[in-house]
Design a protein around this motif. Structure first.
Motif, short mmCIF file in Angstrom:
data_model
loop_
_atom_site.label_atom_id
_atom_site.label_comp_id
_atom_site.label_asym_id
_atom_site.label_seq_id
_atom_site.Cartn_x
_atom_site.Cartn_y
_atom_site.Cartn_z
N SER A 1 52.67 43.85 44.09
CA SER A 1 51.67 42.99 44.72
C SER A 1 50.72 42.37 43.69
O SER A 1 50.19 41.29 43.95
CB SER A 1 50.93 43.69 45.85
OG SER A 1 50.39 44.88 45.40
N ASP A 2 50.53 43.00 42.55
CA ASP A 2 49.75 42.32 41.49
C ASP A 2 50.54 41.13 40.95
O ASP A 2 49.99 40.06 40.69
CB ASP A 2 49.42 43.28 40.34
CG ASP A 2 48.01 43.85 40.48
OD1 ASP A 2 47.53 43.96 41.63
OD2 ASP A 2 47.39 44.18 39.45
N LEU A 3 51.86 41.33 40.80
CA LEU A 3 52.71 40.21 40.36
C LEU A 3 52.65 39.09 41.41
O LEU A 3 52.49 37.91 41.07
CB LEU A 3 54.16 40.70 40.17
CG LEU A 3 55.21 39.63 39.89
CD1 LEU A 3 54.90 38.83 38.63
CD2 LEU A 3 56.61 40.25 39.76
N ALA A 4 52.75 39.47 42.67
CA ALA A 4 52.71 38.47 43.75
C ALA A 4 51.40 37.69 43.71
O ALA A 4 51.39 36.46 43.82
CB ALA A 4 52.87 39.15 45.10
N ALA A 5 50.28 38.40 43.51
CA ALA A 5 48.96 37.73 43.49
C ALA A 5 48.89 36.75 42.32
O ALA A 5 48.39 35.63 42.47
CB ALA A 5 47.86 38.77 43.37
N ALA A 6 49.42 37.15 41.17
CA ALA A 6 49.39 36.25 40.01
C ALA A 6 50.27 35.03 40.27
O ALA A 6 49.90 33.91 39.93
CB ALA A 6 49.85 37.00 38.76
N LEU A 7 51.43 35.24 40.92
CA LEU A 7 52.33 34.12 41.20
C LEU A 7 51.70 33.15 42.21
O LEU A 7 52.05 31.97 42.24
CB LEU A 7 53.68 34.62 41.72
CG LEU A 7 54.53 35.38 40.70
CD1 LEU A 7 55.81 35.91 41.36
CD2 LEU A 7 54.89 34.50 39.51
N ALA A 8 50.80 33.65 43.03
CA ALA A 8 50.14 32.77 44.02
C ALA A 8 48.92 32.09 43.42
O ALA A 8 48.23 31.36 44.11
CB ALA A 8 49.76 33.57 45.25
N GLY A 9 48.62 32.33 42.16
CA GLY A 9 47.58 31.54 41.50
C GLY A 9 46.43 32.31 40.92
O GLY A 9 45.88 31.93 39.91
N SER A 10 45.99 33.41 41.55
CA SER A 10 44.88 34.20 40.98
C SER A 10 44.71 35.51 41.72
O SER A 10 44.88 35.58 42.94
CB SER A 10 43.57 33.43 41.06
OG SER A 10 42.50 34.30 40.71
N LEU A 11 44.33 36.51 40.95
CA LEU A 11 43.97 37.81 41.53
C LEU A 11 42.76 37.67 42.45
O LEU A 11 42.54 38.49 43.35
CB LEU A 11 43.61 38.73 40.36
CG LEU A 11 44.00 40.19 40.37
CD1 LEU A 11 45.47 40.38 40.68
CD2 LEU A 11 43.67 40.82 39.02
N GLY A 12 41.96 36.64 42.22
CA GLY A 12 40.72 36.47 42.99
C GLY A 12 40.93 36.00 44.42
O GLY A 12 39.99 35.95 45.21
N ILE A 13 42.18 35.65 44.78
CA ILE A 13 42.44 35.08 46.10
C ILE A 13 43.06 36.09 47.07
O ILE A 13 42.89 36.00 48.27
CB ILE A 13 43.42 33.89 45.95
CG1 ILE A 13 42.73 32.75 45.21
CG2 ILE A 13 43.95 33.41 47.28
CD1 ILE A 13 43.65 31.59 44.93
N ALA A 14 43.77 37.07 46.51
CA ALA A 14 44.64 37.89 47.35
C ALA A 14 43.89 38.96 48.15
O ALA A 14 43.00 39.62 47.63
CB ALA A 14 45.69 38.56 46.47
N PRO A 15 44.26 39.10 49.43
CA PRO A 15 43.62 40.10 50.29
C PRO A 15 44.55 41.28 50.57
O PRO A 15 45.75 41.22 50.32
CB PRO A 15 43.45 39.33 51.59
CG PRO A 15 44.72 38.52 51.65
CD PRO A 15 45.12 38.20 50.23
#
Ligand code: ATP
Length: 365
Positions: free
Chosen positions: A249-263
């Protein structure tokens, strides 16, 4: 009018900035909506509390949470306190103590976000990762002997129980069934871990028979990292053990653009206890106290909190406001390459709640 009791636990670092921002959005929503209200109770648990009291939260702290409808959490982590103390003393104590056994992590590329996979459209990357949140590699079983001697030894034992695997598989299949593609990928490592992970695979097969309309496949965790990058559109709902899902899920968050966005949501699906909602990022001490933290991960967590409470329309409204904000580069924080502050993004989302509410109000008159 329904009043929801919400516990807020900002924790450490930027948690102290993004959780108040999340509360501000919930308050703005309640002010506009008038059909529900929130009663907040704030808990000052975390590394500062540890420095004063020697524990991250009081021994009987869970008792104060049990009667809440939901918990909004920030982050736990401090450069001066060992990570295993901050993690086990607060977040894991709550997740495991309240048996929030399903950790749900949606990933999408929101409008206006420059994600690193250039060949990938937002339609290609729309995943939900389900993380087993109560056992496995985080069982806490193990120990150290002969400390400080050359023969020192240490173990961390991963424990999977039949009941624990059955319930997370059933949750994941049900979630996959509720999504349009009805597609589930079960992450495994049964080639190398030949006991518990083999049982994991066998139980996945057993539970799949309860969900004949869900298409499912199995993928080794190492291969799944490459698949997330090379063939993102072949994934939809993903279920994995505690540690595997943490990494994916950290990889997924990075692929979606930023760790700052993921919930993320730590859910007790049986609703015996309150569920807990939090951004996936940590305490980010490098930007703490400067007003630079991206609050979008917390706002998206607020959306999940509202959905869990059954306030689906309100959840949609907040999500629309978030998407309008990410779509405007002047409202991007530093992690997205912009200059906006936490306060500016928060004010923009609160103001947009009015605008996205307007069409619905018109339609009913
Ligand atoms: P922890 O040890 O608590 O997990 P960390 O600081 O090691 O925390 P994260 O906070 O998860 O790790 O994030 C790593 C980096 O990503 C941060 O140092 C920060 O620069 C950036 N970052 C994370 N979250 C945000 C956010 N909400 N807004 C802006 N930048 C962020």
């Amino acid at each position: 009018m329904k009043t929801y009791r919400i516990a807020t636990i900002p924790g450490d670092g930027i948690g102290k900035e993004v959780v108040p921002a999340g509360r501000q959005v919930l308050e703005a929503l309640a002010n506009k909506n008038k059909t529900f209200a929130f009663e907040f109770e704030d808990f000052d648990w975390g590394a500062d509390y540890y420095r004063k009291n020697g524990v991250m939260m009081p021994e009987d702290g869970l008792d104060a949470l049990r009667d809440k409808d939901a918990i909004l959490f920030g982050s736990a982590g401090d450069p001066d306190v060992p990570d295993h103390i901050t993690l086990w003393g607060l977040r894991l104590k709550i997740c495991q103590g309240l048996d929030q056994y399903a950790n749900v992590r949606p990933t999408r590329i929101l409008p206006g976000i420059d994600a690193p996979l250039k060949r990938c459209t937002p339609e290609d990357l729309n995943w939900v990762i389900v993380r087993e949140n109560s056992e496995g590699e985080y069982s806490g079983v193990g120990g150290r002997v002969h400390q400080g001697h050359p023969i020192e030894a240490a173990t961390d034992v991963s424990i999977l129980t039949r009941a624990g695997v059955e319930r997370i598989m059933r949750f994941a299949f049900k979630l996959a069934q509720s999504r349009p593609r009805k597609l589930l990928t079960v992450i495994t490592k049964s080639n190398a871990q030949r006991h518990a992970m083999v049982m994991w695979d066998e139980i996945a097969l057993e539970i799949s028979k309860e969900f004949p309309d869900v298409k499912w496949d199995k993928e080794l965790v190492d291969a799944s990292t490459a698949r997330m990058i090379n063939r993102p559109a072949t994934l939809d709902t993903i279920v994995a053990t505690n540690l595997h899902a943490d990494i994916l899920s950290d990889l997924a968050a990075a692929l979606a653009g930023s760790l700052g966005i993921a919930p993320t949501a730590n859910i007790d699906p049986e609703r015996r206890y309150p569920s807990m909602f939090e951004p996936i990022h940590g305490s980010a001490f490098d930007i703490m106290g400067k007003g630079l933290a991206n609050p979008v991960g917390t706002f998206w967590s607020v959306v999940m909190l509202l959905e869990h409470l059954g306030e689906v329309e309100a959840a949609k409204r907040v999500m629309q406001a978030i998407e309008a904000v990410t779509g405007d580069p002047s409202l991007h924080t530093g992690d997205l390459g912009g200059k906006a502050t936490t306060a500016q993004v928060t004010a923009a989302v609160c103001a947009l709640l009015d605008k996205v509410e307007a069409p619905a109000a018109k339609a009913t008159t």
